[in-house]
Design a protein around this motif. Structure first.
Motif, PDB file in Angstrom:
ATOM      1  N   LEU A  44       0.816  -1.208   0.000  1.00  0.00           N
ATOM      2  CA  LEU A  44       0.000   0.000   0.000  1.00  0.00           C
ATOM      3  C   LEU A  44       0.855   1.265   0.000  1.00  0.00           C
ATOM      4  O   LEU A  44       0.402   2.327   0.421  1.00  0.00           O
ATOM      5  CB  LEU A  44      -0.941  -0.001   1.215  1.00  0.00           C
ATOM      6  CG  LEU A  44      -1.968  -1.134   1.257  1.00  0.00           C
ATOM      7  CD1 LEU A  44      -2.757  -1.100   2.556  1.00  0.00           C
ATOM      8  CD2 LEU A  44      -2.904  -1.049   0.060  1.00  0.00           C
ATOM      9  N   THR A  92      -6.067   4.881   1.407  1.00  0.00           N
ATOM     10  CA  THR A  92      -6.925   3.709   1.335  1.00  0.00           C
ATOM     11  C   THR A  92      -7.903   3.767   2.500  1.00  0.00           C
ATOM     12  O   THR A  92      -7.864   4.682   3.312  1.00  0.00           O
ATOM     13  CB  THR A  92      -6.097   2.402   1.342  1.00  0.00           C
ATOM     14  OG1 THR A  92      -6.973   1.311   1.091  1.00  0.00           O
ATOM     15  CG2 THR A  92      -5.381   2.191   2.647  1.00  0.00           C
ATOM     16  N   ALA A  93      -8.746   2.784   2.586  1.00  0.00           N
ATOM     17  CA  ALA A  93      -9.716   2.684   3.679  1.00  0.00           C
ATOM     18  C   ALA A  93      -9.724   1.241   4.177  1.00  0.00           C
ATOM     19  O   ALA A  93      -9.261   0.324   3.482  1.00  0.00           O
ATOM     20  CB  ALA A  93     -11.101   3.104   3.205  1.00  0.00           C
ATOM     21  N   GLN A  94     -10.272   1.051   5.361  1.00  0.00           N
ATOM     22  CA  GLN A  94     -10.317  -0.283   5.954  1.00  0.00           C
ATOM     23  C   GLN A  94     -11.058  -1.240   5.025  1.00  0.00           C
ATOM     24  O   GLN A  94     -12.106  -0.931   4.484  1.00  0.00           O
ATOM     25  CB  GLN A  94     -11.019  -0.233   7.306  1.00  0.00           C
ATOM     26  CG  GLN A  94     -11.027  -1.569   8.022  1.00  0.00           C
ATOM     27  CD  GLN A  94     -11.700  -1.469   9.395  1.00  0.00           C
ATOM     28  OE1 GLN A  94     -12.186  -0.418   9.785  1.00  0.00           O
ATOM     29  NE2 GLN A  94     -11.718  -2.565  10.111  1.00  0.00           N
ATOM     30  N   ILE A 110     -10.047  -2.232   2.103  1.00  0.00           N
ATOM     31  CA  ILE A 110      -9.713  -2.011   0.695  1.00  0.00           C
ATOM     32  C   ILE A 110      -8.294  -2.509   0.434  1.00  0.00           C
ATOM     33  O   ILE A 110      -7.372  -2.199   1.173  1.00  0.00           O
ATOM     34  CB  ILE A 110      -9.778  -0.510   0.334  1.00  0.00           C
ATOM     35  CG1 ILE A 110     -11.168   0.071   0.587  1.00  0.00           C
ATOM     36  CG2 ILE A 110      -9.314  -0.262  -1.094  1.00  0.00           C
ATOM     37  CD1 ILE A 110     -12.197  -0.308  -0.440  1.00  0.00           C
ATOM     38  N   SER A 111      -8.134  -3.283  -0.626  1.00  0.00           N
ATOM     39  CA  SER A 111      -6.793  -3.677  -1.065  1.00  0.00           C
ATOM     40  C   SER A 111      -6.696  -3.421  -2.566  1.00  0.00           C
ATOM     41  O   SER A 111      -7.693  -3.417  -3.282  1.00  0.00           O
ATOM     42  CB  SER A 111      -6.495  -5.143  -0.731  1.00  0.00           C
ATOM     43  OG  SER A 111      -7.428  -5.990  -1.356  1.00  0.00           O
ATOM     44  N   PHE A 112      -5.470  -3.179  -3.017  1.00  0.00           N
ATOM     45  CA  PHE A 112      -5.240  -2.883  -4.429  1.00  0.00           C
ATOM     46  C   PHE A 112      -5.030  -4.173  -5.208  1.00  0.00           C
ATOM     47  O   PHE A 112      -4.365  -5.092  -4.750  1.00  0.00           O
ATOM     48  CB  PHE A 112      -4.017  -1.991  -4.607  1.00  0.00           C
ATOM     49  CG  PHE A 112      -4.143  -0.647  -3.937  1.00  0.00           C
ATOM     50  CD1 PHE A 112      -5.339   0.048  -3.949  1.00  0.00           C
ATOM     51  CD2 PHE A 112      -3.067  -0.068  -3.305  1.00  0.00           C
ATOM     52  CE1 PHE A 112      -5.464   1.285  -3.344  1.00  0.00           C
ATOM     53  CE2 PHE A 112      -3.169   1.167  -2.695  1.00  0.00           C
ATOM     54  CZ  PHE A 112      -4.372   1.851  -2.717  1.00  0.00           C
ATOM     55  N   PRO A 170      -2.098  -2.842  -9.296  1.00  0.00           N
ATOM     56  CA  PRO A 170      -1.829  -1.402  -9.432  1.00  0.00           C
ATOM     57  C   PRO A 170      -0.762  -1.148 -10.493  1.00  0.00           C
ATOM     58  O   PRO A 170       0.143  -1.945 -10.688  1.00  0.00           O
ATOM     59  CB  PRO A 170      -1.337  -1.002  -8.044  1.00  0.00           C
ATOM     60  CG  PRO A 170      -0.780  -2.260  -7.469  1.00  0.00           C
ATOM     61  CD  PRO A 170      -1.599  -3.389  -8.047  1.00  0.00           C
ATOM     62  N   THR A 209      -5.556   1.515 -10.357  1.00  0.00           N
ATOM     63  CA  THR A 209      -5.682   0.184  -9.777  1.00  0.00           C
ATOM     64  C   THR A 209      -7.134  -0.244  -9.723  1.00  0.00           C
ATOM     65  O   THR A 209      -8.046   0.593  -9.711  1.00  0.00           O
ATOM     66  CB  THR A 209      -5.084   0.143  -8.355  1.00  0.00           C
ATOM     67  OG1 THR A 209      -5.114  -1.200  -7.869  1.00  0.00           O
ATOM     68  CG2 THR A 209      -5.842   1.037  -7.391  1.00  0.00           C
ATOM     69  N   VAL A 269      -9.701  -2.314  -7.171  1.00  0.00           N
ATOM     70  CA  VAL A 269      -9.717  -2.490  -5.723  1.00  0.00           C
ATOM     71  C   VAL A 269     -10.566  -3.700  -5.355  1.00  0.00           C
ATOM     72  O   VAL A 269     -11.476  -4.094  -6.079  1.00  0.00           O
ATOM     73  CB  VAL A 269     -10.256  -1.247  -4.979  1.00  0.00           C
ATOM     74  CG1 VAL A 269      -9.334  -0.071  -5.158  1.00  0.00           C
ATOM     75  CG2 VAL A 269     -11.650  -0.895  -5.423  1.00  0.00           C
ATOM     76  N   PHE A 317     -12.737  -5.070  -2.057  1.00  0.00           N
ATOM     77  CA  PHE A 317     -13.286  -4.700  -0.758  1.00  0.00           C
ATOM     78  C   PHE A 317     -13.637  -5.963   0.006  1.00  0.00           C
ATOM     79  O   PHE A 317     -14.359  -6.823  -0.471  1.00  0.00           O
ATOM     80  CB  PHE A 317     -14.536  -3.825  -0.927  1.00  0.00           C
ATOM     81  CG  PHE A 317     -15.196  -3.507   0.388  1.00  0.00           C
ATOM     82  CD1 PHE A 317     -14.552  -2.717   1.320  1.00  0.00           C
ATOM     83  CD2 PHE A 317     -16.440  -4.002   0.691  1.00  0.00           C
ATOM     84  CE1 PHE A 317     -15.152  -2.415   2.544  1.00  0.00           C
ATOM     85  CE2 PHE A 317     -17.051  -3.712   1.901  1.00  0.00           C
ATOM     86  CZ  PHE A 317     -16.407  -2.912   2.837  1.00  0.00           C
TER      87      PHE A 317
END
Length: 103
Positions: A16, A71-73, A75-77, A80, A93, A95, A97
């Motif tokens: 991240l 980013t937010a809780q 969330i993963s990329f 990218p 990217t 995402v 969730f």
């Protein structure tokens, strides 16, 4: 004296964070005008090259940990990519969730 400087760098995404690295930095001094005749700037250019090599090493040490991307809780990329433009770079990217397991 005129000092023409060029710098190249790379950026990559690690988890991240976005990480930068200066791969090359060069400068060349030239005499634009002199009231005392010819001035040899070779020694000055060697000094500048030495200083820039130290600056490059120091900058890369500062850039190595990277900068966190927003980013937010949950969330993963996914896949990218970095795109380079004229004096900027963009991160694109997909995402993923993952909702929290407990509410």
């Amino acid at each position: 004296v005129s000092l023409d400087t060029t710098c190249t760098a790379n950026a990559k995404i690690n988890g991240l964070s976005i990480i930068g690295e200066i791969t090359n930095i060069q400068a060349k001094a030239t005499v634009v005008q002199s009231q005392i005749g010819n001035v040899n700037v070779d020694g000055f250019n060697e000094l500048v090259a030495f200083a820039l090599s130290i600056a490059q090493q120091m900058a890369n040490e500062l850039l190595a940990p990277g900068t966190p991307l927003p980013t937010a809780q949950g969330i993963s990329f996914v896949n990218p990519k970095i795109t380079y433009g004229n004096q900027y770079l963009a991160v694109t990217t997909n995402v993923k969730f993952t909702p929290p397991t407990s509410l």
